[in-house]
Design a protein around this motif. Structure first.
Motif, mmCIF file in Angstrom:
data_model
loop_
_atom_site.group_PDB
_atom_site.id
_atom_site.type_symbol
_atom_site.label_atom_id
_atom_site.label_comp_id
_atom_site.label_asym_id
_atom_site.label_seq_id
_atom_site.Cartn_x
_atom_site.Cartn_y
_atom_site.Cartn_z
ATOM 1 N N UNK A 177 0.838 -1.205 0.000
ATOM 2 C CA UNK A 177 0.000 0.000 0.000
ATOM 3 C C UNK A 177 0.869 1.250 0.000
ATOM 4 N N UNK A 178 1.947 1.226 0.787
ATOM 5 C CA UNK A 178 2.848 2.381 0.848
ATOM 6 C C UNK A 178 3.500 2.639 -0.508
ATOM 7 N N UNK A 179 3.888 1.568 -1.201
ATOM 8 C CA UNK A 179 4.476 1.731 -2.533
ATOM 9 C C UNK A 179 3.441 2.302 -3.509
ATOM 10 N N UNK A 180 2.217 1.801 -3.420
ATOM 11 C CA UNK A 180 1.149 2.266 -4.314
ATOM 12 C C UNK A 180 0.834 3.732 -4.080
ATOM 13 N N UNK A 181 0.911 4.165 -2.811
ATOM 14 C CA UNK A 181 0.612 5.558 -2.461
ATOM 15 C C UNK A 181 1.782 6.493 -2.716
ATOM 16 N N UNK B 9 9.407 5.723 4.960
ATOM 17 C CA UNK B 9 8.258 4.875 5.291
ATOM 18 C C UNK B 9 8.418 3.508 4.645
ATOM 19 N N UNK B 10 8.838 3.497 3.392
ATOM 20 C CA UNK B 10 9.040 2.221 2.696
ATOM 21 C C UNK B 10 10.118 1.391 3.387
ATOM 22 N N UNK B 11 11.186 2.053 3.787
ATOM 23 C CA UNK B 11 12.273 1.335 4.464
ATOM 24 C C UNK B 11 11.790 0.730 5.779
ATOM 25 N N UNK B 12 10.934 1.445 6.496
ATOM 26 C CA UNK B 12 10.411 0.947 7.777
ATOM 27 C C UNK B 12 9.588 -0.326 7.571
ATOM 28 N N UNK B 13 8.689 -0.304 6.564
ATOM 29 C CA UNK B 13 7.874 -1.481 6.293
ATOM 30 C C UNK B 13 8.726 -2.640 5.786
ATOM 31 N N UNK B 14 9.732 -2.333 4.951
ATOM 32 C CA UNK B 14 10.608 -3.380 4.432
ATOM 33 C C UNK B 14 11.406 -4.011 5.568
ATOM 34 N N UNK B 15 11.815 -3.167 6.538
ATOM 35 C CA UNK B 15 12.546 -3.681 7.693
ATOM 36 C C UNK B 15 11.694 -4.660 8.491
#
Length: 379
Positions: free
Chosen positions: A112-116, A122-128
């Motif tokens: 969702x973060x990538x789509x938005x 933020x992307x790094x946090x979710x990937x982590x």
């Protein structure tokens, strides 16, 4: 040894059978959380019972002991029964299931973060989060635990074996757990606090309850509770964030300062420290022999020094005003019976009631006395 990733299947086929104890899911979930958070987790062997469904291929023999590969038919897996390890088995099952659910959620949030088009941070946090959970799942797939299997066909004999294991198990007291669980900052502070003059050689390292004849003033469990209370108050708890933030050296220093205040304010405790009064005699003549009262005093000290700008001399003076009223058993004219609400104390007692709400009521009442300085206390 058995892979932890194969244990969920063992749980489904071996648990909830006749002869097994009732499993408490909360206890099992706690174990699952433990193995997820602790790469070097430790647990005793799981113990199973089964009929003779196994084949054993000997690979080597050393001093009469055979080493090899054991196997059994897949369609006979329902013949397995758990003798010991129900909660560990379910806990591993819940841990693996929990990782899968958390990983699905983390991947969805990343998508969702990538789509938005969210910022890279933020992307790094979710990937982590995804990477951490993936590593956790891989670790559990590599982890192994020991397994013991008893060959027994007789259901009655099997139930007797289960009873014998439960009957002869020696459960650890909270005092023993506090001394050996070094992952908790409060427990790591124990040794430094137990060296204080009041506690030195007067802490029961095994028992949680201080019986009337116990020569110790407290158990290690109560010392840990006092340290925790000094750190976060009567109704506080040390969560994961505080575990990382609290310093054990500072906890030792602050708790020992509190114990110094007790010795300066209460002659009875000073007499225990210098050996002229035994803990047994203290318990039969003074409320300071109550581990509950000591914990409440720790809560009052924490409240006054952390939030009310009292220094140790101020608290010593206030506690000193309470010293004459600590003698017991309590009478109807005692300040504890007359001025503490909600029947926290009863006539003839040597300790307050120990319910959490009673502890908070007593702490709040004593803090109010320290601030308001009622005439009946200071005269």
């Amino acid at each position: 040894m058995i892979s932890t990733s194969s244990i969920p299947a063992a749980w489904r086929c071996a648990a909830r059978r006749e002869g097994n104890r009732k499993v408490k899911e909360g206890h099992a979930r706690d174990f699952g959380d433990y193995i997820r958070a602790t790469p070097d987790w430790v647990a005793p062997a799981l113990v199973l019972r089964a009929p003779d469904i196994f084949e054993f291929e000997v690979k080597e023999e050393v001093s009469g002991t055979q080493f090899g590969i054991i196997s059994f038919p897949t369609d006979a897996r329902t013949d397995l029964r758990i003798l010991d390890g129900q909660h560990r088995t379910l806990g591993i099952h819940l841990a693996i299931r929990g990782i899968a659910a958390d990983l699905e959620k983390a991947r969805s949030m990343l998508a969702v973060a990538k789509k938005n088009g969210d910022v890279q941070g933020v992307l790094d946090n979710f990937q982590s989060q995804v990477d951490k959970l993936t590593d956790q799942r891989a670790r559990l797939s590599r982890d192994r635990t020991s397994l013991q299997i008893f060959i027994e066909d007789d259901q009655t004999a099997y139930k007797q074996m289960f009873f014998d294991i439960a009957e002869n198990a020696l459960g650890d007291t909270s005092s023993v757990k506090a001394r050996f669980d070094s992952r908790k900052v409060v427990n790591r502070a124990l040794d430094g606090v137990m060296k204080h003059a009041l506690f030195k050689d007067r802490v029961d390292l095994e028992q949680d309850r201080m019986g009337r004849g116990n020569p110790n003033i407290v158990g290690a469990k109560q010392v840990a509770e006092i340290i925790r209370t000094i750190a976060v108050g009567i109704d506080g708890r040390v969560g994961r964030r505080l575990e990382d933030e609290l310093d054990e050296g500072e906890l030792v220093e602050k708790t020992n300062n509190f114990l110094d205040v007790l010795l300066g304010a209460f002659p009875a405790l000073e007499a225990v420290a210098d050996g002229t009064l035994t803990p047994q005699d203290l318990r039969t003549s003074n409320m300071l022999g109550s581990t509950v009262m000591l914990r409440v005093l720790a809560g009052v000290y924490a409240e006054l020094t952390d939030r009310q700008a009292f220094d140790d001399e101020d608290v010593t003076e206030f506690f000193g005003q309470l010293a004459p009223s600590m003698a017991g058993p309590l009478t109807a004219a005692s300040i504890w019976v007359e001025h503490v609400p909600d029947n926290v104390f009863t006539v003839g007692s040597l300790s307050p009631r120990s319910r959490r709400q009673d502890l908070k009521t007593l702490r709040d009442t004593m803090v109010k006395w320290a601030l308001d300085k009622p005439v009946w206390l200071t005269s």
